[in-house]
Design a protein around this motif. Structure first.
Motif, PDB file in Angstrom:
ATOM      1  N   ILE A 143      74.029 120.622 -20.363  1.00  0.00           N
ATOM      2  CA  ILE A 143      74.844 119.220 -19.765  1.00  0.00           C
ATOM      3  C   ILE A 143      75.463 119.105 -18.730  1.00  0.00           C
ATOM      4  O   ILE A 143      74.859 117.995 -17.959  1.00  0.00           O
ATOM      5  CB  ILE A 143      76.163 118.700 -20.624  1.00  0.00           C
ATOM      6  CG1 ILE A 143      76.724 119.713 -20.829  1.00  0.00           C
ATOM      7  CG2 ILE A 143      75.049 118.922 -22.295  1.00  0.00           C
ATOM      8  CD1 ILE A 143      78.263 118.914 -21.454  1.00  0.00           C
ATOM      9  N   ASN A 144      75.265 119.587 -17.689  1.00  0.00           N
ATOM     10  CA  ASN A 144      75.434 119.906 -16.383  1.00  0.00           C
ATOM     11  C   ASN A 144      74.147 119.389 -15.466  1.00  0.00           C
ATOM     12  O   ASN A 144      74.230 119.453 -14.736  1.00  0.00           O
ATOM     13  CB  ASN A 144      76.244 120.636 -15.102  1.00  0.00           C
ATOM     14  CG  ASN A 144      77.610 120.182 -16.439  1.00  0.00           C
ATOM     15  OD1 ASN A 144      78.492 118.940 -16.778  1.00  0.00           O
ATOM     16  ND2 ASN A 144      78.795 121.216 -16.599  1.00  0.00           N
ATOM     17  N   ASN A 145      73.472 120.317 -15.731  1.00  0.00           N
ATOM     18  CA  ASN A 145      71.928 120.397 -15.061  1.00  0.00           C
ATOM     19  C   ASN A 145      70.390 119.655 -15.612  1.00  0.00           C
ATOM     20  O   ASN A 145      69.847 119.035 -15.339  1.00  0.00           O
ATOM     21  CB  ASN A 145      71.456 121.787 -14.853  1.00  0.00           C
ATOM     22  CG  ASN A 145      72.703 122.512 -14.352  1.00  0.00           C
ATOM     23  OD1 ASN A 145      71.879 122.523 -12.971  1.00  0.00           O
ATOM     24  ND2 ASN A 145      73.252 123.527 -14.807  1.00  0.00           N
ATOM     25  N   LEU A 146      71.068 119.536 -16.885  1.00  0.00           N
ATOM     26  CA  LEU A 146      69.859 118.313 -17.878  1.00  0.00           C
ATOM     27  C   LEU A 146      70.236 117.001 -17.658  1.00  0.00           C
ATOM     28  O   LEU A 146      71.478 116.837 -18.880  1.00  0.00           O
ATOM     29  CB  LEU A 146      68.725 118.947 -18.688  1.00  0.00           C
ATOM     30  CG  LEU A 146      68.906 120.353 -18.463  1.00  0.00           C
ATOM     31  CD1 LEU A 146      67.962 121.363 -20.095  1.00  0.00           C
ATOM     32  CD2 LEU A 146      67.755 120.615 -17.352  1.00  0.00           C
ATOM     33  N   LYS A 147      69.477 115.634 -18.041  1.00  0.00           N
ATOM     34  CA  LYS A 147      69.253 114.261 -18.476  1.00  0.00           C
ATOM     35  C   LYS A 147      68.849 114.302 -19.671  1.00  0.00           C
ATOM     36  O   LYS A 147      67.567 114.389 -19.619  1.00  0.00           O
ATOM     37  CB  LYS A 147      69.549 114.069 -16.877  1.00  0.00           C
ATOM     38  CG  LYS A 147      70.240 113.985 -16.018  1.00  0.00           C
ATOM     39  CD  LYS A 147      71.702 114.081 -15.867  1.00  0.00           C
ATOM     40  CE  LYS A 147      72.360 113.676 -14.831  1.00  0.00           C
ATOM     41  NZ  LYS A 147      73.155 115.161 -14.459  1.00  0.00           N
ATOM     42  N   PRO A 148      69.360 113.869 -20.441  1.00  0.00           N
ATOM     43  CA  PRO A 148      69.047 113.256 -21.597  1.00  0.00           C
ATOM     44  C   PRO A 148      67.873 112.235 -21.276  1.00  0.00           C
ATOM     45  O   PRO A 148      68.020 111.546 -20.169  1.00  0.00           O
ATOM     46  CB  PRO A 148      70.223 112.795 -22.407  1.00  0.00           C
ATOM     47  CG  PRO A 148      70.842 112.303 -21.407  1.00  0.00           C
ATOM     48  CD  PRO A 148      70.813 113.227 -19.971  1.00  0.00           C
ATOM     49  N   LEU A 149      66.211 111.995 -21.983  1.00  0.00           N
ATOM     50  CA  LEU A 149      65.574 111.077 -21.376  1.00  0.00           C
ATOM     51  C   LEU A 149      66.375 109.535 -22.234  1.00  0.00           C
ATOM     52  O   LEU A 149      67.468 109.834 -22.638  1.00  0.00           O
ATOM     53  CB  LEU A 149      64.651 111.600 -22.467  1.00  0.00           C
ATOM     54  CG  LEU A 149      63.567 112.512 -22.533  1.00  0.00           C
ATOM     55  CD1 LEU A 149      62.783 112.673 -23.536  1.00  0.00           C
ATOM     56  CD2 LEU A 149      62.775 112.213 -20.630  1.00  0.00           C
ATOM     57  N   LYS A 150      65.847 108.588 -21.817  1.00  0.00           N
ATOM     58  CA  LYS A 150      66.501 107.412 -22.163  1.00  0.00           C
ATOM     59  C   LYS A 150      65.922 106.777 -23.039  1.00  0.00           C
ATOM     60  O   LYS A 150      65.482 107.677 -24.079  1.00  0.00           O
ATOM     61  CB  LYS A 150      65.460 106.028 -21.328  1.00  0.00           C
ATOM     62  CG  LYS A 150      66.082 106.086 -20.097  1.00  0.00           C
ATOM     63  CD  LYS A 150      64.972 105.123 -19.095  1.00  0.00           C
ATOM     64  CE  LYS A 150      65.391 105.769 -17.678  1.00  0.00           C
ATOM     65  NZ  LYS A 150      64.533 103.736 -17.086  1.00  0.00           N
ATOM     66  N   ALA A 151      67.382 106.000 -24.088  1.00  0.00           N
ATOM     67  CA  ALA A 151      66.929 105.756 -25.313  1.00  0.00           C
ATOM     68  C   ALA A 151      65.931 105.241 -25.175  1.00  0.00           C
ATOM     69  O   ALA A 151      64.762 104.077 -24.731  1.00  0.00           O
ATOM     70  CB  ALA A 151      68.238 105.182 -26.014  1.00  0.00           C
ATOM     71  N   ILE A 152      65.304 105.676 -26.842  1.00  0.00           N
ATOM     72  CA  ILE A 152      64.202 104.329 -27.675  1.00  0.00           C
ATOM     73  C   ILE A 152      64.614 104.212 -29.031  1.00  0.00           C
ATOM     74  O   ILE A 152      65.479 104.764 -29.748  1.00  0.00           O
ATOM     75  CB  ILE A 152      63.165 104.864 -27.513  1.00  0.00           C
ATOM     76  CG1 ILE A 152      62.110 105.488 -26.716  1.00  0.00           C
ATOM     77  CG2 ILE A 152      62.139 104.618 -28.564  1.00  0.00           C
ATOM     78  CD1 ILE A 152      60.906 106.851 -27.003  1.00  0.00           C
ATOM     79  N   PRO A 153      65.240 102.159 -28.866  1.00  0.00           N
ATOM     80  CA  PRO A 153      65.322 102.643 -30.407  1.00  0.00           C
ATOM     81  C   PRO A 153      64.351 102.779 -31.362  1.00  0.00           C
ATOM     82  O   PRO A 153      63.621 102.881 -31.623  1.00  0.00           O
ATOM     83  CB  PRO A 153      65.328 100.537 -29.701  1.00  0.00           C
ATOM     84  CG  PRO A 153      65.291 100.667 -28.713  1.00  0.00           C
ATOM     85  CD  PRO A 153      64.558 101.446 -28.267  1.00  0.00           C
ATOM     86  N   SER A 154      65.708 103.135 -32.782  1.00  0.00           N
ATOM     87  CA  SER A 154      65.577 103.899 -33.840  1.00  0.00           C
ATOM     88  C   SER A 154      64.405 104.789 -33.614  1.00  0.00           C
ATOM     89  O   SER A 154      64.242 105.821 -34.616  1.00  0.00           O
ATOM     90  CB  SER A 154      64.291 102.499 -35.119  1.00  0.00           C
ATOM     91  OG  SER A 154      65.133 101.617 -35.348  1.00  0.00           O
ATOM     92  N   LYS A 155      64.384 105.254 -32.530  1.00  0.00           N
ATOM     93  CA  LYS A 155      63.349 106.947 -32.370  1.00  0.00           C
ATOM     94  C   LYS A 155      65.028 107.939 -31.500  1.00  0.00           C
ATOM     95  O   LYS A 155      64.874 109.477 -32.133  1.00  0.00           O
ATOM     96  CB  LYS A 155      62.439 106.829 -31.549  1.00  0.00           C
ATOM     97  CG  LYS A 155      61.898 106.296 -32.609  1.00  0.00           C
ATOM     98  CD  LYS A 155      59.976 106.164 -31.509  1.00  0.00           C
ATOM     99  CE  LYS A 155      58.956 105.015 -32.674  1.00  0.00           C
ATOM    100  NZ  LYS A 155      57.309 105.359 -32.083  1.00  0.00           N
ATOM    101  N   ARG A 156      64.919 107.056 -30.211  1.00  0.00           N
ATOM    102  CA  ARG A 156      66.121 108.466 -30.274  1.00  0.00           C
ATOM    103  C   ARG A 156      66.869 108.008 -28.832  1.00  0.00           C
ATOM    104  O   ARG A 156      67.290 106.786 -28.249  1.00  0.00           O
ATOM    105  CB  ARG A 156      64.920 108.701 -28.056  1.00  0.00           C
ATOM    106  CG  ARG A 156      65.400 110.424 -28.027  1.00  0.00           C
ATOM    107  CD  ARG A 156      64.699 110.744 -26.460  1.00  0.00           C
ATOM    108  NE  ARG A 156      64.105 109.967 -25.636  1.00  0.00           N
ATOM    109  CZ  ARG A 156      63.230 109.176 -25.280  1.00  0.00           C
ATOM    110  NH1 ARG A 156      61.554 110.682 -25.700  1.00  0.00           N
ATOM    111  NH2 ARG A 156      62.278 109.197 -23.695  1.00  0.00           N
ATOM    112  N   ARG A 157      68.106 108.690 -29.117  1.00  0.00           N
ATOM    113  CA  ARG A 157      69.098 108.304 -28.594  1.00  0.00           C
ATOM    114  C   ARG A 157      69.750 108.270 -27.199  1.00  0.00           C
ATOM    115  O   ARG A 157      68.984 109.365 -26.646  1.00  0.00           O
ATOM    116  CB  ARG A 157      70.895 109.197 -29.559  1.00  0.00           C
ATOM    117  CG  ARG A 157      70.906 107.909 -30.494  1.00  0.00           C
ATOM    118  CD  ARG A 157      72.553 109.267 -31.035  1.00  0.00           C
ATOM    119  NE  ARG A 157      72.368 108.904 -32.230  1.00  0.00           N
ATOM    120  CZ  ARG A 157      73.694 107.974 -32.434  1.00  0.00           C
ATOM    121  NH1 ARG A 157      74.481 107.381 -31.372  1.00  0.00           N
ATOM    122  NH2 ARG A 157      74.334 107.909 -33.376  1.00  0.00           N
ATOM    123  N   SER A 158      70.242 107.909 -26.460  1.00  0.00           N
ATOM    124  CA  SER A 158      70.443 108.406 -25.047  1.00  0.00           C
ATOM    125  C   SER A 158      71.561 109.542 -24.449  1.00  0.00           C
ATOM    126  O   SER A 158      71.321 109.975 -23.569  1.00  0.00           O
ATOM    127  CB  SER A 158      70.874 106.550 -24.504  1.00  0.00           C
ATOM    128  OG  SER A 158      72.565 106.856 -25.727  1.00  0.00           O
TER     129      SER A 158
END
Length: 152
Positions: A104-119
């Motif tokens: 979590i200190n080196n990788l960033k989550p992908l942007k949220a996609i409503p109803s598919k992926r959280r931020s």
């Protein structure tokens, strides 16, 4: 997406999974040694051929072998749905915390996609894996859902 070859701390090193025979064999050995209590998706061990095809397909956004004292102790991956999985040969809460922190200190989550992926990043845990559930609770991770399988 940044292409990390490795990430490391003083205790562990994460080495990017490649299609090499060595990595494929190592991952298969880890898969064979997994505790059934921690499994969510595997009801039986795939054949080596299917395993190899799976690794070569590059199914994850990031995938690393986990080393401690130059020995492979497990693997970890991050999916395109921002899910993190950490599979260790032997449960060790210190390693889980170290690996999670490194990710979590080196990788960033992908942007949220409503109803598919959280931020934010997520970790799925088998309901039978009480030691991991307790560890994540102690770490202050927030439980957000329970999932149920429908069998007919």
């Amino acid at each position: 997406m940044k292409d990390y070859k490795s990430l490391k701390t003083s205790k562990i090193e994460l080495i990017k999974v490649t299609n090499s025979s060595s990595h494929i064999n190592t991952l298969f050995d880890i898969l064979k040694s997994r505790n059934p209590q921690s499994s969510i998706s595997h009801t039986q061990l795939p054949s080596y051929k299917k395993h190899k095809q799976f690794v070569i397909s590059k199914p994850y956004r990031y995938w690393f072998l986990i080393l401690a004292s130059n020995q492979v102790i497990g693997n970890t991956y991050v999916t395109r749905l921002n899910e993190i999985s950490i599979k260790l040969k032997k449960n060790n809460s210190l390693y889980y915390q170290e690996i999670l922190s490194l990710l979590i200190n080196n990788l960033k989550p992908l942007k949220a996609i409503p109803s598919k992926r959280r931020s934010s990043f997520l970790i799925n845990v088998s309901a039978r894996d009480k030691s991991l559930i307790n560890l994540f609770s102690k770490m202050g991770l927030k439980k957000i859902q329970e999932t149920y399988k429908i069998t007919s």
